[in-house]
Design a protein around this motif. Structure first.
Motif: not given
Lengths: 189, 189
Positions: A76, A120, A151, A153-154, B143, B146-151, B175-176, B178-179
């Motif tokens: 991105r 990913r 962590v 997701e997706n 957390r 979204g599509e590139r969700g992460m914690v 960017n990792a 998507g925020a």
């Protein structure tokens, strides 16, 4: 523990054989610089320039062998620099994505679609997937540890007898996590 | 639900007043372009060039007001482009970090240390922290959906009556995930 080696994908491009010839000249074929983690895949000696509406990258590595359709995979961060807004997609799913201009030593062409931010994913050999009870296309949660631990997701599972176990993330994800190729990730869900 | 607004920090620099004068000339002061989320902080009209061993950025925004010590905050992607390997640090903790060359309209100087990758953190007003039972310096899990969700792990809590509730991540992290600035994150642990 379901542990998976991490591979960081820098921006790269896949070309159709037709585009290899257009960009590198009649009779041209991609030549291997070094093998990649997936059997039969390689980083080519050849590079191209990609030119977006706002910026360009002069040397984008081509990954071979040639594919059915040309596809540019960027982070991105790269996309902002090029002036494009590509969606997050699985490799090969390029319908409706932005195009870009590609320049090689023998020619320049504009593709109408094909620029993506790669979703990913983890490549599983069929035997790994069976052992861990993971199905093709399943969405996983995967932990990268350390100071910038996270962590993800997706994370898309891709299962094939042609694959070797490897998790692919892009440079934004790697930098956000402080991760490097060769690190180990853990599937947590 | 402990929800926090997200602010994405692009690369920026804080200057000491001594360095403001050195780089912009006798009597110079930073002037406000726009206020930031934290009370009293602002993006300045002034920019500087920063020059690393491998690359440079011609226009790095200065954030004001002037601070005790000059500090450049970059993403890991930026750091690779500059040719530096700064550690992940909390703002102000610059002992042993790399230096860099800084160029302004009135002069150029080399700082011996001060380049960091900022540790992701949340500013809490004291009242927010009390309401949620969060202590200064506590490490949180947060957390982004979204599509590139992460914690994200190891998110540093910073508590002060001078702060407004805001989570700061850098461009790699944004960017990792998507925020974008203005998104909402959730403290999950």
């Amino acid at each position: 523990m379901k542990q998976v080696p991490v591979g960081v994908s820098a921006r790269h491009i896949h070309l159709s054989q037709e585009h290899v010839v257009f960009l590198f000249g009649k009779g041209a074929e991609l030549t291997e610089l070094k093998p990649l983690s997936q059997p039969g895949q390689f980083a080519a000696n050849e590079t191209v320039e990609v030119i977006g509406p706002k910026g360009s990258f002069p040397k984008v590595r081509i990954l071979g062998p040639a594919r059915k359709r040309t596809q540019l995979e960027v982070s991105r961060t790269d996309a902002f620099a090029l002036g494009l807004k590509p969606p997050v997609r699985e490799s090969g799913n390029i319908a409706g994505t932005p195009g870009i201009t590609i320049k090689g030593p023998a020619g320049e062409l504009a593709i109408e679609e094909g620029v993506i931010v790669a979703a990913r994913h983890i490549h599983f050999h069929t035997s790994d997937a069976e052992r861990w009870g993971i199905a093709d296309k399943q969405r996983l949660k995967v932990r990268l540890g350390g100071e910038r631990g996270m962590v993800l997701e997706n994370v898309v599972a891709r299962v094939s007898p042609d694959f070797a176990l490897d998790m692919h993330i892009d440079t934004d994800e790697a930098n956000a996590a402080g991760a490097l190729t060769g690190d180990t990730a853990e599937i947590v869900d």
